[in-house]
Design an enzyme around this catalytic site. Sequence first.
Site, mmCIF file in Angstrom:
data_model
loop_
_atom_site.group_PDB
_atom_site.id
_atom_site.type_symbol
_atom_site.label_atom_id
_atom_site.label_comp_id
_atom_site.label_asym_id
_atom_site.label_seq_id
_atom_site.Cartn_x
_atom_site.Cartn_y
_atom_site.Cartn_z
ATOM 1 N N ARG A 25 0.882 -1.108 0.103
ATOM 2 C CA ARG A 25 0.171 0.372 -0.067
ATOM 3 C C ARG A 25 0.621 1.395 -0.066
ATOM 4 N NH1 ARG A 25 -3.394 -0.506 4.543
ATOM 5 N NH2 ARG A 25 -4.327 -2.582 4.459
ATOM 6 N N ARG A 29 -3.247 6.930 0.929
ATOM 7 C CA ARG A 29 -3.608 7.981 2.085
ATOM 8 C C ARG A 29 -2.886 8.485 2.292
ATOM 9 N NH1 ARG A 29 -9.010 6.228 5.582
ATOM 10 N NH2 ARG A 29 -8.415 4.417 5.474
ATOM 11 N N ARG A 38 -7.445 12.565 -4.805
ATOM 12 C CA ARG A 38 -8.632 11.268 -4.421
ATOM 13 C C ARG A 38 -9.568 12.515 -3.910
ATOM 14 N NH1 ARG A 38 -11.847 9.251 -3.673
ATOM 15 N NH2 ARG A 38 -11.452 8.417 -1.263
ATOM 16 N N ASP A 74 -7.716 -2.505 -6.842
ATOM 17 C CA ASP A 74 -8.560 -3.180 -5.438
ATOM 18 C C ASP A 74 -8.412 -4.487 -5.821
ATOM 19 O OD1 ASP A 74 -9.829 -1.871 -2.492
ATOM 20 O OD2 ASP A 74 -11.135 -3.522 -3.307
ATOM 21 N N TYR A 150 -15.154 -11.750 2.126
ATOM 22 C CA TYR A 150 -15.937 -9.617 1.676
ATOM 23 C C TYR A 150 -16.840 -10.433 1.158
ATOM 24 C CZ TYR A 150 -11.183 -7.076 2.302
ATOM 25 O OH TYR A 150 -10.398 -6.842 2.821
#
Lengths: 344, 344
Positions: A25, A29, A38, A74, A150
């Site tokens: 990652r 962010r 974003r 993703d 998920y």
Amino acid sequence: MAKNNRLIKALKREEVDRPPVWLMRQAGRYMKEYMAIRKQTPFLELCKTPKLAAEVTLQPYKRFHMDAVIIFSDILIPIEAMGMNLELSERGPVLDPPLRTREQIEKLSIPDPYEKTGFVMQVIKEVKDLINDEVPVLGFAGAPWTLASYMIEGGTSKNFIELKRFLFANPDALHLLLEKIAETVTVYLAAQIEAGADAVQIFDTWAGELSSADYKIFALPYLKKIISHLHQISNCPVILYTNGCAAIVEQMLETGADCLSIDWRIDMAEAKRRIGDRAAIQGNLDPCLLLAPAEIIEARVKENISKFGSGPGLVVNLGHGILPPTPPESVEIFVNAVKNYVKQ
Amino acid sequence: MAKNNRLIKALKREEVDRPPVWLMRQAGRYMKEYMAIRKQTPFLELCKTPKLAAEVTLQPYKRFHMDAVIIFSDILIPIEAMGMNLELSERGPVLDPPLRTREQIEKLSIPDPYEKTGFVMQVIKEVKDLINDEVPVLGFAGAPWTLASYMIEGGTSKNFIELKRFLFANPDALHLLLEKIAETVTVYLAAQIEAGADAVQIFDTWAGELSSADYKIFALPYLKKIISHLHQISNCPVILYTNGCAAIVEQMLETGADCLSIDWRIDMAEAKRRIGDRAAIQGNLDPCLLLAPAEIIEARVKENISKFGSGPGLVVNLGHGILPPTPPESVEIFVNAVKNYVKQ
């Protein structure tokens, strides 16, 4: 072959001048460059816009010069392509309705990766163009067990209650689902390799929630199948990541993965002892280490490399993805600590 | 000594006719009897009302006849007594303000267990009176690392970011905190033993989030200290529980605990191989198993016992607490599967 080919060499357990380093990652962010993009583009749209996704992919490389880039995407992208409704945000994914019946599973398709997720291959091509063969480009996918979690939970989960309830009550239907995901992931990763990925990582993040006996039944066979197919069609190294892997390291080896990406709980020296020369090892610093003072980061990186000991096959990385509150400066310290290791 | 003393014998690795069985969090939300009392009494008030807490303690025994009862309480009770503000509900604890400075830690007291938490000893006495020596009564406490995690995070946590940030930046202050908690827990458990607890369990639930190297520094020494003191003052067996323990089993043995309570991820046969005759083993079925059909529960219990193999020292339990959606009938099936094991 990339000019800096340390990562691929290490994954193949060939000698390198120093261990390669990248971070799970690494685009995300914690970087203001990422947040700027974003702000204007929702997460899923960003994944599906090759030009922007390629730009985000390169952001950490431009600033910190890791030994690899991993495409911005993703793990749930192919799940949407299988026929589920997907909403993605940094708060976590929502898959609604979640899978709870065999009928729902039977309706899922095995999507053509080019037709349904061609934008991912396009990201790889864009990144390959932009990176100019400086470092290898990593593709990735989620593993069947992790993706099934998920799909059945409908999002992230604490105790995986619905998933395991389904496992115990409907093992045959779960196997059908895992089989469909495995086929989807196989052609999806094959397409990524065809598009130019120099190595691929399979994220089986939640396989560490299984008992060792259930891992053997519900995770291992599907990983074996995917990896063996990829090895048949190319010599592209395959990395297998699991969070909380201490109980299943030997089974992870049985998947045939070229490299095991391990979490921080298991000691690197112990992991090396158990894995030996049967696979490369990627990891395994605690992601929280990047919240530590500089000298601690540097000391822990050195310790990690020295615990791996002699011989080829180490890729320095975290034991899980970078945490959002990570200061970018700490990523720089981390990367440089690896780069400076050989200079001592 | 209790008439049914299987648990204590198994903890001391003495021969028993069949393994004893009890379940972590066996008194709780999955029982309507419990919910009836909780409807009228807030969680923390229930913990502090010996008559009610004793009644709740006995609820699962009256219905399922496990081989032990564990007092109804909460691991954070002594933390409130140390001087923190505590709010408890089934949604999770809130400790506000959380600990973030050395000054806050210095202000914490080491409470006299009788003066500040006498109601817990009263619960033990009430339970001992009511149980009429039928089965052993378990006391418990949280371990220093696990309690520190709540105190620094201010509640439950996903990634333990604040705790680990503190660990890396202020290791000396963290050691001061762990030392204070260890002293508190030592006298707290000693008082429980004095009040009549037949065995005690230390919950180091979140120690599995530490790297093996950090466990050695921030968990092991404090556990050793507590357990060695308890062994000096009594022959009461001490059980040590950790969730996600596969990487630290050998270190858990170094604590001197009489019994290691292990989670479901590690295979029971592998745990037995690593632990051998150095401690009893408690566990280790996946709590989600209790959401499975009856025949699966029965098969898994049998498999678990047979994986432990020959020799004394097995206590059948879950690998973590009972989950709220568990059907009470499944607990009965689980308990009876253990009781019926020898009859084959």
